[in-house]
Design a protein around this motif. Structure first.
Motif, mmCIF file in Angstrom:
data_model
loop_
_atom_site.group_PDB
_atom_site.id
_atom_site.type_symbol
_atom_site.label_atom_id
_atom_site.label_comp_id
_atom_site.label_asym_id
_atom_site.label_seq_id
_atom_site.Cartn_x
_atom_site.Cartn_y
_atom_site.Cartn_z
ATOM 1 N N LEU A 210 -14.566 3.092 16.313
ATOM 2 C CA LEU A 210 -14.068 4.186 15.988
ATOM 3 C C LEU A 210 -12.668 4.145 16.413
ATOM 4 C CD1 LEU A 210 -14.458 6.365 13.543
ATOM 5 C CD2 LEU A 210 -15.612 7.567 15.460
ATOM 6 N N LEU A 211 -12.599 4.192 17.642
ATOM 7 C CA LEU A 211 -12.047 4.076 18.234
ATOM 8 C C LEU A 211 -10.292 3.160 17.505
ATOM 9 C CD1 LEU A 211 -13.398 5.096 22.180
ATOM 10 C CD2 LEU A 211 -12.164 6.858 20.379
ATOM 11 N N GLU A 212 -10.708 2.621 17.603
ATOM 12 C CA GLU A 212 -9.794 1.661 17.322
ATOM 13 C C GLU A 212 -8.758 2.082 16.047
ATOM 14 O OE1 GLU A 212 -11.283 -1.983 16.853
ATOM 15 O OE2 GLU A 212 -12.433 -2.603 18.545
ATOM 16 N N LEU A 213 -9.123 2.901 15.104
ATOM 17 C CA LEU A 213 -8.734 3.469 13.740
ATOM 18 C C LEU A 213 -7.513 4.507 13.917
ATOM 19 C CD1 LEU A 213 -11.843 4.418 12.126
ATOM 20 C CD2 LEU A 213 -10.604 2.458 11.647
ATOM 21 N N THR A 214 -6.237 4.552 13.382
ATOM 22 C CA THR A 214 -5.437 4.843 13.426
ATOM 23 C C THR A 214 -5.770 6.616 13.669
ATOM 24 O OG1 THR A 214 -3.969 3.097 12.501
ATOM 25 C CG2 THR A 214 -2.920 5.087 12.803
ATOM 26 N N GLY A 215 -5.248 7.265 14.460
ATOM 27 C CA GLY A 215 -4.802 7.881 14.868
ATOM 28 C C GLY A 215 -6.557 8.894 15.220
ATOM 29 N N VAL A 216 -6.963 8.040 15.273
ATOM 30 C CA VAL A 216 -8.927 8.404 16.017
ATOM 31 C C VAL A 216 -8.592 8.968 18.228
ATOM 32 C CG1 VAL A 216 -11.056 8.327 15.791
ATOM 33 C CG2 VAL A 216 -9.675 7.910 13.467
ATOM 34 N N GLY A 217 -8.960 9.417 18.493
ATOM 35 C CA GLY A 217 -9.020 9.812 19.731
ATOM 36 C C GLY A 217 -10.069 10.161 19.929
ATOM 37 N N PRO A 218 -10.158 10.367 21.300
ATOM 38 C CA PRO A 218 -11.756 10.463 21.275
ATOM 39 C C PRO A 218 -12.574 12.397 21.029
ATOM 40 C CG PRO A 218 -10.750 9.663 23.251
ATOM 41 C CD PRO A 218 -9.859 9.928 22.016
ATOM 42 N N ILE B 17 -16.444 11.916 27.235
ATOM 43 C CA ILE B 17 -16.031 11.408 25.653
ATOM 44 C C ILE B 17 -14.871 10.591 25.052
ATOM 45 C CG2 ILE B 17 -15.573 12.579 23.886
ATOM 46 C CD1 ILE B 17 -15.672 15.171 24.858
ATOM 47 N N ALA B 18 -14.553 10.286 25.949
ATOM 48 C CA ALA B 18 -14.100 9.115 25.902
ATOM 49 C C ALA B 18 -15.076 7.393 26.297
ATOM 50 C CB ALA B 18 -12.749 8.405 26.871
ATOM 51 N N SER B 19 -15.664 7.658 27.160
ATOM 52 C CA SER B 19 -16.878 6.921 28.000
ATOM 53 C C SER B 19 -18.065 6.468 27.055
ATOM 54 C CB SER B 19 -16.940 7.398 28.939
ATOM 55 O OG SER B 19 -17.470 6.381 29.891
ATOM 56 N N ILE B 20 -18.274 7.801 26.426
ATOM 57 C CA ILE B 20 -19.751 7.892 25.507
ATOM 58 C C ILE B 20 -18.755 7.077 24.628
ATOM 59 C CG2 ILE B 20 -21.085 9.113 24.363
ATOM 60 C CD1 ILE B 20 -21.130 11.056 26.643
ATOM 61 N N THR B 21 -17.340 7.965 23.729
ATOM 62 C CA THR B 21 -17.388 7.009 22.327
ATOM 63 C C THR B 21 -16.973 5.711 23.018
ATOM 64 O OG1 THR B 21 -16.542 8.562 21.412
ATOM 65 C CG2 THR B 21 -15.708 7.110 20.731
ATOM 66 N N GLN B 22 -16.698 5.364 23.673
ATOM 67 C CA GLN B 22 -16.653 3.711 24.130
ATOM 68 C C GLN B 22 -17.818 2.958 23.847
ATOM 69 O OE1 GLN B 22 -13.525 2.137 23.732
ATOM 70 N NE2 GLN B 22 -14.222 -0.292 23.769
ATOM 71 N N ALA B 23 -18.589 3.664 24.304
ATOM 72 C CA ALA B 23 -19.465 2.737 24.793
ATOM 73 C C ALA B 23 -20.786 2.508 23.218
ATOM 74 C CB ALA B 23 -20.682 3.198 25.977
ATOM 75 N N HIS B 24 -20.237 3.588 22.409
ATOM 76 C CA HIS B 24 -21.347 3.874 21.733
ATOM 77 C C HIS B 24 -20.683 2.622 20.498
ATOM 78 C CE1 HIS B 24 -24.267 5.534 18.878
ATOM 79 N NE2 HIS B 24 -22.979 6.481 18.556
ATOM 80 N N ASN B 25 -19.638 3.252 20.206
ATOM 81 C CA ASN B 25 -19.298 2.911 19.168
ATOM 82 C C ASN B 25 -17.602 2.505 19.507
ATOM 83 O OD1 ASN B 25 -18.198 2.660 16.285
ATOM 84 N ND2 ASN B 25 -19.769 4.697 15.246
ATOM 85 N N PRO B 26 -17.416 1.864 19.525
ATOM 86 C CA PRO B 26 -15.424 1.273 20.080
ATOM 87 C C PRO B 26 -14.576 1.664 18.947
ATOM 88 C CG PRO B 26 -17.347 -0.289 20.956
ATOM 89 C CD PRO B 26 -18.001 0.857 19.901
#
Length: 237
Positions: free
Chosen positions: A213-221, A202-211
């Motif tokens: 979003l993961l930079e926002l505070t409190g938002v994990g995979p 899930i983390a890998s797909i999120t990182q590739a699709h919308n990285p």
């Protein structure tokens, strides 16, 4: 289209609102093609209102979109009200068509064929693994409460990881309690491994699709997957 698990019911109306016909088709790839061919014989198909594009109507919606038909998502009617009024599937299909014609239904369905759909299905499986792991842990600890004193005391005070390892090493032939604890510990281990694998995916797909979003505070995979699933693959304006 009024969609169901095994059968879809279609109704065709003209731009002036005249009903040209209704027909049911199997909910299969062949049935999708037959449905579109039937509708096309009645006139030029411009738009299709489909109920349940996120469930029973997902395959039909994808087929129609691939054929160049504009697909509109239609809300299912209230089932209790439907039963009281004695409506049929054909009536529901006609109502879906008229909802599109009258402008009451305008939303494009989520495409469900991109990375966000991958996130959705993986998150479903991960959530199931987490729930089942928690259940197995609770069952293991509940069994320990009433386990024979010698066994219970030998496992007392261990941290969860050490407890699960110790239980996994018990001889399942020693007693029913030993076997139950042994099996539950191995189940916990397997579900833990599944959860870890799915989290990484899930983390890998999120990182590739919308990285970003993961930079926002409190938002994990997991949180990112939930947000992206709500938006859908076709969330751009």
């Amino acid at each position: 289209m009024d969609t169901h698990k095994d059968v879809h019911v279609a109704a065709v109306v003209t731009v002036l609102g005249a009903l040209l016909g209704t027909q049911d088709f199997p909910a299969t790839a062949k049935g999708y093609g037959e449905l579109l061919s039937w509708a096309s014989r009645l006139g030029t198909v411009q738009r299709a209102g489909v109920e349940g594009t996120g469930s029973y109507g997902a395959g039909l919606a994808r087929h129609l979109a691939a054929e160049g038909i504009e697909v509109i998502e239609v809300n299912r009617p209230d089932r209790a009200a439907r039963r009281r009024s004695g409506k049929s599937d054909a009536v529901d299909a006609e109502a879906a068509a008229r909802a599109v014609l009258g402008g009451r239904a305008t939303s494009a369905p989520k495409s469900r064929n991109g990375p966000v759909e991958d996130l959705r299905v993986l998150k479903v499986v991960k959530d199931s693994a987490v729930r089942n792991r928690t259940q197995a842990i609770n069952q293991l600890k509940a069994l320990l409460v009433s386990a024979p004193s010698q066994l219970r005391e030998s496992l007392a005070g261990l941290s969860n990881p050490r407890l699960f390892t110790a239980c996994a090493g018990l001889d399942p032939q020693a007693s029913a309690v030993h076997q139950a604890l042994h099996l539950l510990a191995h189940r916990i281990k397997q579900l833990s491994a599944e959860t870890t694998t799915l989290t990484r995916r899930i983390a890998s797909i999120t990182q590739a699709h919308n990285p970003q979003l993961l930079e926002l505070t409190g938002v994990g995979p997991d949180s990112a997957a939930i947000l992206l699933t709500a938006a859908g693959d076709n969330h751009e304006p």
